[in-house]
Design a protein around this motif. Structure first.
Motif, PDB file in Angstrom:
ATOM      1  N   ALA A  46       1.941 -20.583  -2.923  1.00 45.35           N
ATOM      2  CA  ALA A  46       0.705 -20.431  -3.675  1.00 45.35           C
ATOM      3  C   ALA A  46       0.294 -18.959  -3.680  1.00 45.35           C
ATOM      4  O   ALA A  46       0.496 -18.240  -2.704  1.00 45.35           O
ATOM      5  CB  ALA A  46      -0.402 -21.277  -3.044  1.00 45.35           C
ATOM      6  N   SER A  47      -0.241 -18.499  -4.783  1.00 41.69           N
ATOM      7  CA  SER A  47      -0.742 -17.128  -4.944  1.00 41.69           C
ATOM      8  C   SER A  47       0.266 -16.069  -4.502  1.00 41.69           C
ATOM      9  O   SER A  47      -0.014 -15.259  -3.621  1.00 41.69           O
ATOM     10  CB  SER A  47      -2.048 -16.950  -4.172  1.00 41.69           C
ATOM     11  N   PRO A  48       1.448 -16.034  -5.120  1.00 43.19           N
ATOM     12  CA  PRO A  48       2.474 -15.104  -4.656  1.00 43.19           C
ATOM     13  C   PRO A  48       2.113 -13.629  -4.835  1.00 43.19           C
ATOM     14  O   PRO A  48       2.519 -12.787  -4.029  1.00 43.19           O
ATOM     15  CB  PRO A  48       3.706 -15.471  -5.490  1.00 43.19           C
ATOM     16  N   LEU A  49       1.338 -13.299  -5.867  1.00 45.34           N
ATOM     17  CA  LEU A  49       0.967 -11.893  -6.071  1.00 45.34           C
ATOM     18  C   LEU A  49      -0.019 -11.424  -5.002  1.00 45.34           C
ATOM     19  O   LEU A  49       0.075 -10.294  -4.508  1.00 45.34           O
ATOM     20  CB  LEU A  49       0.404 -11.685  -7.474  1.00 45.34           C
ATOM     21  N   ALA A  50      -0.953 -12.283  -4.626  1.00 44.46           N
ATOM     22  CA  ALA A  50      -1.888 -11.943  -3.549  1.00 44.46           C
ATOM     23  C   ALA A  50      -1.136 -11.809  -2.223  1.00 44.46           C
ATOM     24  O   ALA A  50      -1.441 -10.913  -1.416  1.00 44.46           O
ATOM     25  CB  ALA A  50      -2.983 -12.999  -3.437  1.00 44.46           C
ATOM     26  N   PHE A  51      -0.147 -12.666  -2.010  1.00 45.24           N
ATOM     27  CA  PHE A  51       0.667 -12.584  -0.801  1.00 45.24           C
ATOM     28  C   PHE A  51       1.423 -11.257  -0.759  1.00 45.24           C
ATOM     29  O   PHE A  51       1.424 -10.552   0.247  1.00 45.24           O
ATOM     30  CB  PHE A  51       1.641 -13.766  -0.762  1.00 45.24           C
ATOM     31  N   ARG A  52       2.049 -10.881  -1.880  1.00 46.69           N
ATOM     32  CA  ARG A  52       2.749  -9.591  -1.954  1.00 46.69           C
ATOM     33  C   ARG A  52       1.797  -8.438  -1.699  1.00 46.69           C
ATOM     34  O   ARG A  52       2.106  -7.509  -0.958  1.00 46.69           O
ATOM     35  CB  ARG A  52       3.437  -9.427  -3.305  1.00 46.69           C
ATOM     36  N   VAL A  68       9.200  -6.307  -1.621  1.00 45.87           N
ATOM     37  CA  VAL A  68       8.774  -7.691  -1.768  1.00 45.87           C
ATOM     38  C   VAL A  68       8.882  -8.017  -3.253  1.00 45.87           C
ATOM     39  O   VAL A  68       8.263  -7.362  -4.090  1.00 45.87           O
ATOM     40  CB  VAL A  68       7.329  -7.909  -1.281  1.00 45.87           C
ATOM     41  N   GLU A  69       9.697  -9.026  -3.577  1.00 46.20           N
ATOM     42  CA  GLU A  69       9.932  -9.409  -4.961  1.00 46.20           C
ATOM     43  C   GLU A  69       9.298 -10.762  -5.240  1.00 46.20           C
ATOM     44  O   GLU A  69       9.401 -11.675  -4.422  1.00 46.20           O
ATOM     45  CB  GLU A  69      11.435  -9.473  -5.233  1.00 46.20           C
ATOM     46  N   VAL A  70       8.645 -10.873  -6.391  1.00 48.39           N
ATOM     47  CA  VAL A  70       8.007 -12.122  -6.795  1.00 48.39           C
ATOM     48  C   VAL A  70       8.711 -12.638  -8.037  1.00 48.39           C
ATOM     49  O   VAL A  70       8.930 -11.891  -8.991  1.00 48.39           O
ATOM     50  CB  VAL A  70       6.505 -11.916  -7.080  1.00 48.39           C
ATOM     51  N   ASP A  71       9.079 -13.903  -8.019  1.00 45.91           N
ATOM     52  CA  ASP A  71       9.734 -14.545  -9.151  1.00 45.91           C
ATOM     53  C   ASP A  71       8.871 -15.728  -9.577  1.00 45.91           C
ATOM     54  O   ASP A  71       8.692 -16.679  -8.808  1.00 45.91           O
ATOM     55  CB  ASP A  71      11.137 -15.014  -8.757  1.00 45.91           C
ATOM     56  N   GLN A  72       8.319 -15.648 -10.796  1.00 44.72           N
ATOM     57  CA  GLN A  72       7.471 -16.721 -11.308  1.00 44.72           C
ATOM     58  C   GLN A  72       7.978 -17.185 -12.664  1.00 44.72           C
ATOM     59  O   GLN A  72       8.263 -16.363 -13.538  1.00 44.72           O
ATOM     60  CB  GLN A  72       6.023 -16.239 -11.488  1.00 44.72           C
ATOM     61  N   SER A  73       8.067 -18.484 -12.849  1.00 43.70           N
ATOM     62  CA  SER A  73       8.372 -19.062 -14.149  1.00 43.70           C
ATOM     63  C   SER A  73       7.088 -19.092 -14.971  1.00 43.70           C
ATOM     64  O   SER A  73       6.010 -18.741 -14.479  1.00 43.70           O
ATOM     65  CB  SER A  73       8.917 -20.480 -13.963  1.00 43.70           C
TER      66      SER A  73
END
Length: 154
Positions: free
Chosen positions: A142-148, A109-114
């Motif tokens: 919303a909250s992509p790190l918590a989702f990951r 699972v990859e998270v890309d945040q600006s």
């Protein structure tokens, strides 16, 4: 109208985490409403400007209302959930697009945040399955790190 996830849960399956599209989808509407308020305030403060300012504010208010409804509808028709068995993502109302992937079939699972995404806690999440399946990208969640974390905790 019920949530999509409630309609498709298997017997004994539990929802562990739910999220949605981030409120940033409202940003065009917010900016348009700020312009409407500025034009209306300027028209009241400088009466000669009212001749052009109020009609311009009315036109921009219609545009702002469109962006508000569009943002609300996108958030209303988007669901993203993690159950104890799978990840489920649904967008759309009449033209519905869904994908589901079993937790044991997820390779990464990859998270890309600006920078704004980090500050406002939103980003894009790519779920990479095992094998030849292309990555599934969930944009502006919303909250992509918590989702990951909800996915990788299993």
């Amino acid at each position: 109208m019920g949530r999509y996830i409630d309609e498709i849960l298997q017997p004994g399956e539990k929802v562990l985490y739910s999220t949605n599209a981030h409120w940033i989808f409202y940003l065009p509407a917010i900016l348009a409403w700020v312009v409407v308020l500025a034009l209306a305030a300027a028209s009241v403060a400088v009466p000669p400007m009212a001749v052009l300012g109020l009609p311009a504010a009315a036109v921009i208010a219609v545009v702002a209302l469109y962006f508000t409804i569009k943002g609300w509808f996108h958030r209303f028709t988007t669901e993203t959930d993690v159950t104890d068995r799978r990840v489920v993502h649904k967008t759309g109302f009449i033209n519905r697009h869904t994908f589901e992937i079993a937790l044991d079939k997820i390779a990464s699972v990859e998270v890309d945040q600006s920078i704004p995404g980090r500050l406002l806690n939103y980003g894009n999440v790519s779920i990479v399955g095992m094998g030849e399946v292309p990555p599934q990208v969930i944009k502006t969640i919303a909250s992509p790190l918590a989702f990951r974390s909800a996915i990788t905790a299993h």
